[in-house]
Design an enzyme around this catalytic site. Structure first.
Site, PDB file in Angstrom:
ATOM      1  N   TRP A  99     121.733 142.708  44.892  1.00  0.00           N
ATOM      2  CA  TRP A  99     121.187 141.460  45.460  1.00  0.00           C
ATOM      3  C   TRP A  99     121.229 141.514  46.979  1.00  0.00           C
ATOM      4  CZ3 TRP A  99     118.205 139.414  42.236  1.00  0.00           C
ATOM      5  CH2 TRP A  99     118.539 139.255  40.890  1.00  0.00           C
ATOM      6  N   ASP A 166     124.917 134.329  50.567  1.00  0.00           N
ATOM      7  CA  ASP A 166     124.346 134.102  49.240  1.00  0.00           C
ATOM      8  C   ASP A 166     125.545 133.858  48.322  1.00  0.00           C
ATOM      9  OD1 ASP A 166     123.383 134.310  46.656  1.00  0.00           O
ATOM     10  OD2 ASP A 166     122.401 136.255  46.933  1.00  0.00           O
ATOM     11  N   LYS A 190     124.086 129.961  37.860  1.00  0.00           N
ATOM     12  CA  LYS A 190     125.324 130.622  37.468  1.00  0.00           C
ATOM     13  C   LYS A 190     126.502 129.665  37.415  1.00  0.00           C
ATOM     14  CE  LYS A 190     122.990 134.600  38.539  1.00  0.00           C
ATOM     15  NZ  LYS A 190     122.229 135.178  39.631  1.00  0.00           N
TER      16      LYS A 190
HETATM   17  C1  LIG Z   1     121.343 135.890  40.271  1.00  0.00           C
HETATM   18  C2  LIG Z   1     121.508 136.199  41.698  1.00  0.00           C
HETATM   19  C3  LIG Z   1     120.413 136.200  42.588  1.00  0.00           C
HETATM   20  C4  LIG Z   1     119.005 135.959  42.132  1.00  0.00           C
HETATM   21  O1  LIG Z   1     118.791 134.618  41.938  1.00  0.00           O
HETATM   22  P1  LIG Z   1     117.353 134.053  41.518  1.00  0.00           P
HETATM   23  O2  LIG Z   1     117.613 132.588  41.550  1.00  0.00           O
HETATM   24  O3  LIG Z   1     117.067 134.594  40.158  1.00  0.00           O
HETATM   25  O4  LIG Z   1     116.365 134.497  42.523  1.00  0.00           O
HETATM   26  C5  LIG Z   1     120.667 136.442  43.921  1.00  0.00           C
HETATM   27  N1  LIG Z   1     121.907 136.689  44.372  1.00  0.00           N
HETATM   28  C6  LIG Z   1     122.976 136.725  43.539  1.00  0.00           C
HETATM   29  C7  LIG Z   1     124.334 136.990  44.086  1.00  0.00           C
HETATM   30  C8  LIG Z   1     122.804 136.474  42.184  1.00  0.00           C
HETATM   31  O5  LIG Z   1     123.864 136.499  41.359  1.00  0.00           O
END
Ligand SMILES: *Cc1c(COP(=O)(O)O)cnc(C)c1O
Length: 360
Positions: A99, A166, A190
């Site tokens: 990511w 993020d 999540k």
């Molecule tokens: C799941 C995830 C993403 C992607 O998220 P989307 O909402 O599907 O674009 C980005 N960064 C991390 C750390 C993730 O766990």
């Protein structure tokens, strides 16, 4: 049979949030109309929007000089909206997983990108340390929890430049000092809700700091107009995902807030990691000091590799769902986010013990 949901995202949500969502589909706010059918300009909805922003502020202690708003597009859309809004010349990225790598790739469309450190050499099984953050970059981007590899940055780091995080997969799992960050963002699916809504927390003075001409929807200023109450309402917000996020945050608050979540999460993770370390059939894949409280990755121990498919079948027969590791790591990954009950972790531990006993 009772199912134990360890999916990595979308994933398990609090039961009461699901119940409230079902009821709202039938009848939202005693209007006689379901939430999927109301206008987002309904007063009852405007109240939900105000309350959900307030819950974010309260649970994470977000000061008034930060904007909080909700968008569509997922965390992946923020991978390019962050540099569009904040990057003038150069940005620095810590590459702790796929990511993080994807985020850095999008920033290259807007300027120079410096990868400060990377753990790609060891399949992202650790978090690099001892790196130097360049002071000539506009911001330093980190991914606090690496969902795929099961590593996590456990503390709010000190950065000499604007820190952008993020936090898709560990937001609300532990207390954070928001004032150490210029911006925090992530997909809700999540820890705080279903797929379809993205949260953005950004210090107000950073909005528009790239001085770039931006498309209206990309410009953060559009979604947090200072003069209006209608935050996140420039266009139609993802009404239903926001509603479920609202219910999820109410549950977090009822259970005692982020501190209480942190305590629960540490207990659950300790239970599972202790079993992985004790059990002769399994071994953890992440460096011990960097082990994630959210995603627990493990593989068969050396010499036991031939039992992988058998354990997967056995676990399935005991009601375990979603424990297959990401294809780049293999083995198993149990995601034990906020809403994953301790009983599920206990059930998985029992399952691992039973499997070991059967193969002694
Ligand atoms: C799941 C995830 C993403 C992607 O998220 P989307 O909402 O599907 O674009 C980005 N960064 C991390 C750390 C993730 O766990």
């Amino acid at each position: 049979m009772q199912k134990h949901n360890f999916n990595a995202g979308p994933c398990v949500l609090p039961k009461q949030a699901i119940e409230a969502a079902i009821e709202a589909i039938r009848d939202f706010d005693n209007t006689g109309i379901g939430i999927l059918e109301i206008s987002h300009r309904t007063p009852g909805w405007e109240r939900v929007m105000a309350e959900v922003e307030q819950l974010w502020r309260e649970l994470l202690n977000i000061p008034d000089n930060y904007a909080v708003f909700f968008l569509g597009g997922g965390a992946s859309t923020q991978f390019f909206e962050v540099p569009a809004n904040l990057l003038k010349k150069k940005a620095a990225y810590l590459q702790t997983g796929v990511w993080a790598k994807k985020a850095a790739k999008e920033a290259k469309f807007y300027g120079e990108v410096e990868i400060v450190a990377s753990s790609e050499d060891k399949t992202y099984s650790y978090v690099p340390k001892g790196y130097t953050i360049p002071t000539d970059a506009d911001y330093f981007h980190i991914t606090t929890n690496n969902t795929i590899y099961g590593t996590e940055i456990h503390e709010d780091i000190d950065s000499p430049i604007t820190l952008v995080a993020d936090m898709s997969s560990d937001i609300m799992s532990r207390p954070v000092d928001v004032t150490k960050y210029g911006m925090i963002y992530g997909g809700a699916q999540k820890n705080v809700g279903p797929a379809g809504v993205t949260f953005v927390i950004v210090r107000k003075d950073l909005i528009g700091s790239s001085e770039r001409k931006l498309q209206t929807m990309v410009d953060y200023a559009t979604h947090f107009p200072e003069e209006q109450r209608n935050h996140s309402m420039f266009n139609t917000p993802p009404v239903f995902p926001i509603f479920v996020m609202y219910q999820t945050l109410k549950w977090v608050k009822e259970l005692g807030g982020v501190e209480a979540m942190y305590k629960r999460n540490k207990e659950k993770a300790e239970l599972l990691y202790n079993e992985i370390d004790r059990n002769s059939m399994f071994v953890g894949t992440a460096a011990k000091e960097d082990r994630s409280l959210m995603n627990v990755c493990f593989v068969m121990a050396e010499g036991k590799e031939q039992y992988e498919a058998e354990f997967m079948e056995f676990a399935k027969s005991k009601g375990m769902v979603g424990i297959k590791g990401h294809r780049s790591v293999g083995g198993f990954r149990a995601s034990i986010y906020n809403a994953c009950p301790k009983e599920s972790v206990e059930a998985l531990v029992a399952c691992m013990q039973e499997f070991e006993a059967a193969h002694k």
